[in-house]
Scaffold this active site. Structure first.
Site, mmCIF file in Angstrom:
data_model
loop_
_atom_site.group_PDB
_atom_site.id
_atom_site.type_symbol
_atom_site.label_atom_id
_atom_site.label_comp_id
_atom_site.label_asym_id
_atom_site.label_seq_id
_atom_site.Cartn_x
_atom_site.Cartn_y
_atom_site.Cartn_z
ATOM 1 N N GLY A 13 7.778 17.442 33.455
ATOM 2 C CA GLY A 13 6.845 16.478 34.035
ATOM 3 C C GLY A 13 7.554 15.177 34.333
ATOM 4 O O GLY A 13 7.000 14.097 34.145
ATOM 5 N N ARG A 16 6.771 11.672 37.632
ATOM 6 C CA ARG A 16 5.840 10.547 37.777
ATOM 7 C C ARG A 16 5.594 9.876 36.435
ATOM 8 O O ARG A 16 5.845 10.443 35.377
ATOM 9 C CB ARG A 16 4.498 11.021 38.349
ATOM 10 C CG ARG A 16 4.573 11.626 39.728
ATOM 11 C CD ARG A 16 3.195 12.030 40.255
ATOM 12 N NE ARG A 16 2.571 13.046 39.402
ATOM 13 C CZ ARG A 16 1.337 12.947 38.920
ATOM 14 N NH1 ARG A 16 0.595 11.892 39.185
ATOM 15 N NH2 ARG A 16 0.838 13.911 38.169
ATOM 16 N N GLY A 56 23.264 7.153 39.200
ATOM 17 C CA GLY A 56 23.124 8.167 38.164
ATOM 18 C C GLY A 56 23.201 9.582 38.694
ATOM 19 O O GLY A 56 23.318 9.814 39.896
ATOM 20 N N VAL A 65 5.752 25.023 32.887
ATOM 21 C CA VAL A 65 6.076 25.096 31.460
ATOM 22 C C VAL A 65 5.200 26.088 30.712
ATOM 23 O O VAL A 65 5.569 26.547 29.622
ATOM 24 C CB VAL A 65 5.994 23.712 30.779
ATOM 25 C CG1 VAL A 65 6.994 22.745 31.390
ATOM 26 C CG2 VAL A 65 4.579 23.146 30.825
ATOM 27 N N ASN A 91 7.440 16.318 28.210
ATOM 28 C CA ASN A 91 6.485 15.298 28.629
ATOM 29 C C ASN A 91 5.340 15.886 29.457
ATOM 30 O O ASN A 91 4.280 15.268 29.559
ATOM 31 C CB ASN A 91 7.222 14.233 29.453
ATOM 32 C CG ASN A 91 6.290 13.305 30.179
ATOM 33 O OD1 ASN A 91 5.662 12.436 29.579
ATOM 34 N ND2 ASN A 91 6.178 13.472 31.494
ATOM 35 N N SER A 143 0.397 11.447 21.804
ATOM 36 C CA SER A 143 -0.498 10.369 22.215
ATOM 37 C C SER A 143 -1.102 9.711 20.986
ATOM 38 O O SER A 143 -1.246 10.353 19.929
ATOM 39 C CB SER A 143 -1.628 10.923 23.094
ATOM 40 O OG SER A 143 -2.647 9.954 23.301
ATOM 41 N N TYR A 156 -7.992 17.362 24.474
ATOM 42 C CA TYR A 156 -6.712 16.666 24.678
ATOM 43 C C TYR A 156 -6.148 16.175 23.350
ATOM 44 O O TYR A 156 -4.955 16.365 23.058
ATOM 45 C CB TYR A 156 -6.918 15.494 25.638
ATOM 46 C CG TYR A 156 -5.674 14.700 25.929
ATOM 47 C CD1 TYR A 156 -4.678 15.211 26.756
ATOM 48 C CD2 TYR A 156 -5.496 13.421 25.403
ATOM 49 C CE1 TYR A 156 -3.535 14.471 27.042
ATOM 50 C CE2 TYR A 156 -4.361 12.676 25.678
ATOM 51 C CZ TYR A 156 -3.386 13.214 26.497
ATOM 52 O OH TYR A 156 -2.253 12.482 26.773
ATOM 53 N N LYS A 160 -2.571 17.295 21.593
ATOM 54 C CA LYS A 160 -1.506 16.344 21.278
ATOM 55 C C LYS A 160 -1.231 16.286 19.775
ATOM 56 O O LYS A 160 -0.099 16.032 19.351
ATOM 57 C CB LYS A 160 -1.875 14.963 21.824
ATOM 58 C CG LYS A 160 -1.843 14.874 23.346
ATOM 59 C CD LYS A 160 -0.451 15.172 23.881
ATOM 60 C CE LYS A 160 -0.339 14.944 25.382
ATOM 61 N NZ LYS A 160 1.040 15.169 25.878
ATOM 62 N N ILE A 189 -1.019 3.307 28.282
ATOM 63 C CA ILE A 189 0.102 3.020 29.163
ATOM 64 C C ILE A 189 -0.363 3.073 30.614
ATOM 65 O O ILE A 189 -1.153 3.945 30.984
ATOM 66 C CB ILE A 189 1.255 4.025 28.947
ATOM 67 C CG1 ILE A 189 1.626 4.128 27.469
ATOM 68 C CG2 ILE A 189 2.465 3.635 29.789
ATOM 69 C CD1 ILE A 189 2.113 2.848 26.828
#
Length: 248
Positions: A13, A16, A56, A65, A91, A143, A156, A160, A189
């Protein structure tokens, strides 16, 4: 300090939000970064181009995944092509928020397939390589809600939280092989995932955050960089909370 020159990293992931910030940060520190994406090739290419523009090394790799065969094939290809695998950052994740009584079976299945099974398949494939190298870093992105809970995020939060249990177990299983496994648990975030929240919801979240502001993806990436580095070789099985005091 935190020099990753010569190391190879896969960021799932990675195209983004937090994943992009992690990819750019690891590359800036010297790693060759493989940016995984599920479907948004344009975003992945953009991330790779930004890394190249900054001097880089990076390339993009498409795989789901939640598909163990695809994960194994992709990670094996990266190892064969680049000769090693030092860092795995799991991620990739999805959120399908609903109050419990509205949750549908397919929402549970999709969330766990990506957030939990995806991390398991990636870790399994990477661990084979890292064990032979006798060194490696696996970092799971969890999270704040994994530990604090949050209304409307039962599925969710559970997914996590599962990553924390997974991490602690793998840390015990493979520390003797030179592989560390840790968690970074972000708070609120500023990403695409959180930008869709209403202003009222954002105000409520900020009211629960002693720092009084939204975190930046780069701040999560800095925590990942530390755990990926040689300096963190004696840190394993830990949850590094980057949440502005939202959960302590």
């Amino acid at each position: 300090m935190f020099d990753l020159t010569g190391k190879v990293a896969i960021v799932t992931g990675g195209s983004r939000g937090i994943g992009r910030a992690v990819s750019e940060t690891l590359a800036r520190s010297g790693a060759h970064v493989v940016v995984n994406y599920a479907g948004n090739e344009a975003a992945a290419r953009e991330t790779v181009e930004k890394i190249h523009a900054a001097g880089g090394k990076a390339d993009a790799k498409q795989f789901d995944v939640s598909d163990p065969a695809a994960v194994d094939a992709a990670i094996s290809e990266v190892h064969k092509r680049l000769g090693r695998l030092d860092i795995l950052v799991s991620n990739a994740g999805i959120a399908m928020d609903q109050l419990l009584l509205r949750v549908k079976p397919e929402e549970v299945e999709r969330t766990f397939a990506t957030n939990v099974s995806g991390a398991i398949w990636c870790a399994k494939s990477a661990m084979r390589i890292m064990m032979r190298q006798k060194t490696g870093r696996i970092i799971h992105l969890s999270s704040v809600v994994a530990e604090s809970g949050n209304p409307g995020q039962a599925v969710y939060s559970a997914s996590k939280a599962a990553l924390i249990g997974l991490t602690k177990t793998l840390a015990r299983e493979y520390a003797s092989r030179g592989v560390t496994v840790n968690v970074v648990a972000p708070g609120f975030i500023e990403t695409d995932m959180t930008s869709s929240l209403s202003d009222e919801a954002k105000k409520m979240i900020l009211a629960q955050t002693p720092a009084g502001r939204v975190g930046r993806p780069e701040e999560i990436a800095a925590a990942v960089l530390y755990l990926a580095s040689d300096e963190a070789s004696y840190v394993t099985g830990q949850v590094l909370r980057v949440n502005g005091g939202m959960y302590v």
